[in-house]
Design an enzyme around this catalytic site. Sequence first.
Site, PDB file in Angstrom:
ATOM      1  N   ASP A  77      32.111  41.378  36.829  1.00  0.00           N
ATOM      2  CA  ASP A  77      32.713  41.431  38.148  1.00  0.00           C
ATOM      3  C   ASP A  77      31.736  42.176  39.052  1.00  0.00           C
ATOM      4  O   ASP A  77      31.309  43.291  38.715  1.00  0.00           O
ATOM      5  CB  ASP A  77      34.041  42.209  38.062  1.00  0.00           C
ATOM      6  CG  ASP A  77      35.126  41.582  38.897  1.00  0.00           C
ATOM      7  OD1 ASP A  77      34.881  41.354  40.084  1.00  0.00           O
ATOM      8  OD2 ASP A  77      36.222  41.334  38.355  1.00  0.00           O
ATOM      9  N   ASP A  85      33.609  39.821  43.886  1.00  0.00           N
ATOM     10  CA  ASP A  85      34.841  40.338  44.477  1.00  0.00           C
ATOM     11  C   ASP A  85      34.815  40.228  46.010  1.00  0.00           C
ATOM     12  O   ASP A  85      33.812  40.600  46.641  1.00  0.00           O
ATOM     13  CB  ASP A  85      34.954  41.823  44.069  1.00  0.00           C
ATOM     14  CG  ASP A  85      36.302  42.428  44.361  1.00  0.00           C
ATOM     15  OD1 ASP A  85      37.292  41.971  43.781  1.00  0.00           O
ATOM     16  OD2 ASP A  85      36.361  43.375  45.184  1.00  0.00           O
ATOM     17  N   GLU A 144      35.197  35.296  44.791  1.00  0.00           N
ATOM     18  CA  GLU A 144      36.600  35.447  45.185  1.00  0.00           C
ATOM     19  C   GLU A 144      36.587  35.398  46.712  1.00  0.00           C
ATOM     20  O   GLU A 144      36.069  36.314  47.355  1.00  0.00           O
ATOM     21  CB  GLU A 144      37.183  36.776  44.701  1.00  0.00           C
ATOM     22  CG  GLU A 144      38.673  36.846  44.980  1.00  0.00           C
ATOM     23  CD  GLU A 144      39.220  38.250  45.153  1.00  0.00           C
ATOM     24  OE1 GLU A 144      40.427  38.436  44.965  1.00  0.00           O
ATOM     25  OE2 GLU A 144      38.459  39.165  45.498  1.00  0.00           O
ATOM     26  N   HIS A 191      44.464  39.053  37.579  1.00  0.00           N
ATOM     27  CA  HIS A 191      45.007  40.409  37.487  1.00  0.00           C
ATOM     28  C   HIS A 191      45.699  40.871  38.768  1.00  0.00           C
ATOM     29  O   HIS A 191      46.206  41.989  38.820  1.00  0.00           O
ATOM     30  CB  HIS A 191      43.866  41.373  37.145  1.00  0.00           C
ATOM     31  CG  HIS A 191      42.838  41.414  38.236  1.00  0.00           C
ATOM     32  ND1 HIS A 191      42.062  40.316  38.567  1.00  0.00           N
ATOM     33  CD2 HIS A 191      42.476  42.395  39.087  1.00  0.00           C
ATOM     34  CE1 HIS A 191      41.269  40.642  39.581  1.00  0.00           C
ATOM     35  NE2 HIS A 191      41.504  41.898  39.917  1.00  0.00           N
ATOM     36  N   ASP A 192      45.685  40.045  39.811  1.00  0.00           N
ATOM     37  CA  ASP A 192      46.337  40.420  41.075  1.00  0.00           C
ATOM     38  C   ASP A 192      47.636  39.653  41.312  1.00  0.00           C
ATOM     39  O   ASP A 192      48.341  39.933  42.284  1.00  0.00           O
ATOM     40  CB  ASP A 192      45.419  40.108  42.270  1.00  0.00           C
ATOM     41  CG  ASP A 192      44.169  40.984  42.316  1.00  0.00           C
ATOM     42  OD1 ASP A 192      44.205  42.117  41.806  1.00  0.00           O
ATOM     43  OD2 ASP A 192      43.163  40.520  42.886  1.00  0.00           O
TER      44      ASP A 192
HETATM   45  O1  ISL Z   1      46.222  40.416  45.733  1.00  0.00           O
HETATM   46  C1  ISL Z   1      45.733  39.730  46.595  1.00  0.00           C
HETATM   47  C2  ISL Z   1      46.107  38.336  46.821  1.00  0.00           C
HETATM   48  O2  ISL Z   1      47.352  38.063  46.355  1.00  0.00           O
HETATM   49  C3  ISL Z   1      44.708  40.194  47.504  1.00  0.00           C
HETATM   50  O3  ISL Z   1      45.117  40.747  48.654  1.00  0.00           O
HETATM   51  C4  ISL Z   1      43.657  41.018  46.791  1.00  0.00           C
HETATM   52  O4  ISL Z   1      43.789  42.349  47.023  1.00  0.00           O
HETATM   53  C5  ISL Z   1      42.374  40.543  47.314  1.00  0.00           C
HETATM   54  O5  ISL Z   1      42.325  39.236  46.866  1.00  0.00           O
HETATM   55  C6  ISL Z   1      41.157  41.290  46.817  1.00  0.00           C
HETATM   56  O6  ISL Z   1      41.135  41.429  45.439  1.00  0.00           O
HETATM   57  C7  ISL Z   1      39.999  41.932  44.817  1.00  0.00           C
HETATM   58  O7  ISL Z   1      39.449  43.068  45.464  1.00  0.00           O
HETATM   59  C8  ISL Z   1      40.227  44.260  45.463  1.00  0.00           C
HETATM   60  C9  ISL Z   1      40.779  44.596  44.088  1.00  0.00           C
HETATM   61  O8  ISL Z   1      41.761  45.578  44.226  1.00  0.00           O
HETATM   62  C10 ISL Z   1      41.384  43.381  43.414  1.00  0.00           C
HETATM   63  O9  ISL Z   1      41.851  43.710  42.141  1.00  0.00           O
HETATM   64  C11 ISL Z   1      40.332  42.328  43.396  1.00  0.00           C
HETATM   65  O10 ISL Z   1      40.717  41.169  42.692  1.00  0.00           O
HETATM   66  C12 ISL Z   1      39.342  45.363  45.961  1.00  0.00           C
HETATM   67  O11 ISL Z   1      38.171  45.438  45.205  1.00  0.00           O
END
Ligand code: ISL
Length: 542
Positions: free
Chosen positions: A97, A199, A252, A321-322
């Site tokens: 990541d 990310d 992402e 994971h989100d």
């Molecule tokens: O959860 C989300 C979409 O349903 C988003 O708002 C998410 O926070 C966003 O996609 C960003 O996610 C990534 O970056 C974040 C981290 O907390 C997340 O776990 C990661 O996947 C900040 O680094």
Amino acid sequence: MNEKYKSSTIYQIYPRSFCDTDGDGVGDIRGIISKLDYLRDLGVDVIWLSPVYKSPNDDNGYDISDYRDIQPEFGTMADFDELLSEAKSRGISIIMDLVINHTSDEHEWFRRALAGEEKYKNYYVIKKGKNGKLPNNWGNFFADCPWEPFGDPKNEEYYLHLFSKKQPDLNWYNPEVYREICDIMRFWLDKGVAGFRCDVINIIHKKSFADGKKRLALTGKEHYISTEGTHRILSSLRRDVMSNYDAFTVGETVMVDVDMARDLCDVSRGELDMVFAFEHMECDQVGIKWFKTKFKPQRLMKILTKWQTGLDWNTCYFENHDQPRSVTRFTEGGKFREIGAKMLLGLLFSLRGTTYVYEGQEIGMTNGAFDSLDEIVDIESHNVDKMAKTLGIFNPLRWKMIKATSRDNARTPMQWNAEEGAGFTSGKPWLKIHPNYKEVNVERDLKNPDGVISFFKKINSYKKSSETLKNGSFAEIHAGKYVYAFARELDGERLIAVCNFSTKNSKLPEGVFGEIVISNYNECDNASALRPYEYRLYKEVK
Ligand code: ISL
């Protein structure tokens, strides 16, 4: 991109929750090593490893304090090197990541910036307040204010953090930042990793810091979503770093439409290899993700078709994971849990694109069973609760929102067996294990010839062996209230996938025929009714 990556099955590991070998309640790298045979048997080609770097863990590793070191709770660099070589010997690659929109505020760069070193101050986005006010009116992803005083408040300086205040945004106008990140990428690529999941990559470059148009959430986003500056950085990273390795990137990319996504992964522009888009993950929300509405399968189908036909190559995923667990979100669960989980996997593998699955999806793990906010760890959920409270929203409603949407739903420890600790840990788990682990676990599922894992292996190996499923065109046949059917076609071979999102029988739509090659029901029958959550893959017989 090397074609082998396109047709890979990619399995996301959230290391904290995967497997703990030292009894501290937190998953670790040795735990991952111990499960490599399991992953190989599933037919996994690539592991996407969520962050394992050194981190104060404000956002579970997405706040990195050293990009070249391993978080001690996860192990050591020697463990990581062993993981890489053990995975390789089983034919499994690893992608890391890459979190480069922000660092941790405990990263050496930020500390030196705070200590007054101009060079490092210029690594971050630091702006003067305007007559006692914040630098602008922007919003924040984690329901917070995105500006935090930087150093002595008398200076009226603030640093930008689009996520938590322990995640200061990097200043991508600074060529030093670019060089540092290139070096970090080379460090991991030289070790032999196969690339990066990048990310929030489409927000790294902010084109202006002016006030944004007022919105319910993320005011100011028009100044940083998929800017030309980001496009330039991505093609430079490809030219200067990625093109020298047999590796790929998956970005992402938040808040992208089909056109933006196409630009970000267009082969001729040479930026990312593929992107995670989110529109299908928003099919059950109104406005923002915290306002969930009843899931209507047809909305999901329409969005899937839009992306399948609008973008040449998709990433196909229903979980990460989100996100809440797909079986809880898109099916009734309960007695339909297993059949529903299998149907969703059937659908996922039938789509055109690279398949990504998330740990636990292969056994149909469900949303966490949390009873109150005290059991939730995720910073985003706590911030949202605070903000909702200041808006006067009463607790039962706040908790309903958080329970349905909290990112911790997907982060509960992996359920390996029916023993105490679910085979995840012998200690106290960092996050509550779902009490259904006695029934829903890998060991039990593996013993069942009709288990979810067995179906996972079947559909996964079919996809690997079928050029049509891998590379064929996509055409929607039917997107009704409950039934979705589409065709995949290549060199005269036509496959038709059909699935029923209902707890009741549904009529088989017109245009769906042939010989059934895979079904999620034990006895395939070619009846004109689809059973509850039935998935079938047909091959047209000439
Ligand atoms: O959860 C989300 C979409 O349903 C988003 O708002 C998410 O926070 C966003 O996609 C960003 O996610 C990534 O970056 C974040 C981290 O907390 C997340 O776990 C990661 O996947 C900040 O680094």
